[in-house]
Design a protein around this motif. Sequence first.
Motif, short mmCIF file in Angstrom:
data_model
loop_
_atom_site.label_atom_id
_atom_site.label_comp_id
_atom_site.label_asym_id
_atom_site.label_seq_id
_atom_site.Cartn_x
_atom_site.Cartn_y
_atom_site.Cartn_z
N MET A 155 0.84 -1.18 0.00
CA MET A 155 0.00 0.00 0.00
C MET A 155 0.89 1.25 0.00
SD MET A 155 -2.94 1.03 2.72
CE MET A 155 -2.54 2.54 3.53
N ILE A 156 0.47 2.24 -0.74
CA ILE A 156 1.15 3.54 -0.81
C ILE A 156 0.22 4.58 -0.21
CG2 ILE A 156 2.17 5.28 -2.33
CD1 ILE A 156 3.63 2.54 -2.27
N GLN A 157 0.76 5.42 0.66
CA GLN A 157 -0.03 6.49 1.27
C GLN A 157 0.67 7.82 0.97
OE1 GLN A 157 -0.50 6.03 5.50
NE2 GLN A 157 -1.74 7.88 5.71
N ASN A 158 -0.02 8.71 0.28
CA ASN A 158 0.50 10.05 0.02
C ASN A 158 -0.15 11.02 0.99
OD1 ASN A 158 2.15 9.37 -2.16
ND2 ASN A 158 0.48 9.55 -3.60
N ILE A 185 4.48 7.33 1.88
CA ILE A 185 4.73 6.20 2.75
C ILE A 185 4.55 4.93 1.94
CG2 ILE A 185 3.98 4.94 4.81
CD1 ILE A 185 2.88 7.70 5.83
N ILE A 186 5.57 4.09 1.96
CA ILE A 186 5.50 2.76 1.35
C ILE A 186 5.38 1.78 2.50
CG2 ILE A 186 6.60 1.06 -0.14
CD1 ILE A 186 8.32 3.35 -1.28
N ARG A 187 4.22 1.15 2.63
CA ARG A 187 3.98 0.20 3.71
C ARG A 187 4.77 -1.08 3.46
NH1 ARG A 187 2.17 2.97 8.03
NH2 ARG A 187 0.61 4.47 7.37
N ALA A 188 5.12 -1.76 4.54
CA ALA A 188 5.94 -2.96 4.49
C ALA A 188 5.33 -4.03 3.60
CB ALA A 188 6.17 -3.50 5.89
N ASN A 189 4.01 -4.06 3.46
CA ASN A 189 3.36 -5.11 2.68
C ASN A 189 3.20 -4.76 1.20
OD1 ASN A 189 1.39 -3.16 2.91
ND2 ASN A 189 -0.21 -4.55 3.62
N TYR A 190 3.73 -3.62 0.76
CA TYR A 190 3.62 -3.22 -0.64
C TYR A 190 4.44 -4.17 -1.51
CZ TYR A 190 3.81 -0.56 -4.95
OH TYR A 190 3.71 -0.18 -6.26
N GLU A 191 3.85 -4.55 -2.64
CA GLU A 191 4.55 -5.42 -3.57
C GLU A 191 4.02 -5.19 -4.98
OE1 GLU A 191 4.93 -10.18 -4.39
OE2 GLU A 191 4.78 -9.51 -2.31
N LYS A 192 4.93 -5.12 -5.94
CA LYS A 192 4.56 -4.93 -7.34
C LYS A 192 5.75 -5.34 -8.19
CE LYS A 192 3.02 -1.49 -10.65
NZ LYS A 192 2.72 -0.09 -10.90
N ASP A 193 5.50 -6.03 -9.27
CA ASP A 193 6.58 -6.40 -10.18
C ASP A 193 7.12 -5.17 -10.90
OD1 ASP A 193 6.40 -9.09 -9.54
OD2 ASP A 193 5.06 -9.56 -11.20
N GLY A 194 8.41 -5.19 -11.21
CA GLY A 194 9.02 -4.11 -11.97
C GLY A 194 9.55 -3.02 -11.06
N LEU A 249 -1.46 18.98 10.93
CA LEU A 249 -2.36 18.45 9.92
C LEU A 249 -2.94 17.10 10.31
CD1 LEU A 249 -0.19 19.33 6.79
CD2 LEU A 249 -2.21 20.58 7.65
N GLN A 250 -2.08 16.12 10.58
CA GLN A 250 -2.52 14.78 10.92
C GLN A 250 -1.32 13.96 11.37
OE1 GLN A 250 -3.73 13.77 6.77
NE2 GLN A 250 -2.60 11.87 7.13
N SER A 251 -1.60 12.73 11.82
CA SER A 251 -0.55 11.81 12.24
C SER A 251 -0.81 10.45 11.61
CB SER A 251 -0.55 11.65 13.76
OG SER A 251 -0.32 12.88 14.40
N THR A 252 0.22 9.63 11.53
CA THR A 252 0.07 8.24 11.10
C THR A 252 1.12 7.40 11.83
OG1 THR A 252 -0.27 6.82 9.16
CG2 THR A 252 1.61 8.31 9.09
N LEU A 253 0.84 6.11 11.91
CA LEU A 253 1.77 5.19 12.55
C LEU A 253 2.61 4.48 11.49
CD1 LEU A 253 -0.51 3.59 15.29
CD2 LEU A 253 1.25 5.35 15.59
N LEU A 254 3.89 4.37 11.75
CA LEU A 254 4.81 3.62 10.91
C LEU A 254 5.28 2.41 11.70
CD1 LEU A 254 6.99 6.58 9.61
CD2 LEU A 254 5.02 5.52 8.49
N GLU A 255 5.37 1.28 11.02
CA GLU A 255 5.79 0.05 11.68
C GLU A 255 6.96 -0.58 10.94
OE1 GLU A 255 2.57 -2.53 12.84
OE2 GLU A 255 1.18 -0.83 12.94
N LYS A 256 7.51 -1.62 11.53
CA LYS A 256 8.65 -2.32 10.98
C LYS A 256 8.46 -2.60 9.49
CE LYS A 256 11.32 -6.56 11.31
NZ LYS A 256 11.54 -7.81 12.04
N GLY A 257 9.47 -2.19 8.69
CA GLY A 257 9.44 -2.41 7.25
C GLY A 257 8.86 -1.27 6.44
N ASP A 258 8.18 -0.32 7.08
CA ASP A 258 7.64 0.84 6.37
C ASP A 258 8.77 1.79 5.98
OD1 ASP A 258 5.06 -0.12 6.74
OD2 ASP A 258 4.57 1.29 8.36
N VAL A 259 8.55 2.51 4.89
CA VAL A 259 9.49 3.52 4.41
C VAL A 259 8.71 4.81 4.21
CG1 VAL A 259 11.01 4.23 2.51
CG2 VAL A 259 10.97 1.83 3.24
N ILE A 260 9.28 5.94 4.61
CA ILE A 260 8.61 7.22 4.43
C ILE A 260 9.59 8.23 3.83
CG2 ILE A 260 9.11 7.94 6.82
CD1 ILE A 260 6.43 9.50 6.74
#
Length: 142
Positions: free
Chosen positions: A1-4, A15-24, A86-97
């Motif tokens: 998942m990608i979060q802008n 934010i690129i969540r740890a579970n994001y996956e896509k070929d290429g 503005l807002q907050s979000t939680l980042l967990e192991k493997g996430d990239v921001i």
Amino acid sequence: MIQNITHNEKLLSVIIRANYEKDGIEFFTPDDFSQQLAYMKRPKNYIIPPHIHNAVQREVHFTQEVLYIKSGKVRVDFYDDDRNYLQSTLLEKGDVILLAYGGHGFEMIEESEMIEVKQGPYAGEMDKVRFEPINKEKLEIK
């Protein structure tokens, strides 16, 4: 998942969540960002030919940084350029921001390890302006 995270049509963070996956390969940043962020998934035996990068004069006006959450849980608070929350979000192991514009602050919800990548050379205290964080009761976690 990608979060802008955007504000007034300006991209503040990716934010690129740890579970994001896509070929290429996929780039998440516009070409004019001074920090480029992409994701790559290549099959076994895929070859990226050896290469060198040319010396190209670049002008950097804002520090943009990338954090990789190696372990733990981190809350990131986003602010606009005028220091308004503005807002907050939680980042967990493997996430990239990627933090591109606006302000940001962090609280370690658990003991956390992060790897940070940003442009240099480091300008010390000229690099940033610190300000008071939002009152915790007013946090809006998305």
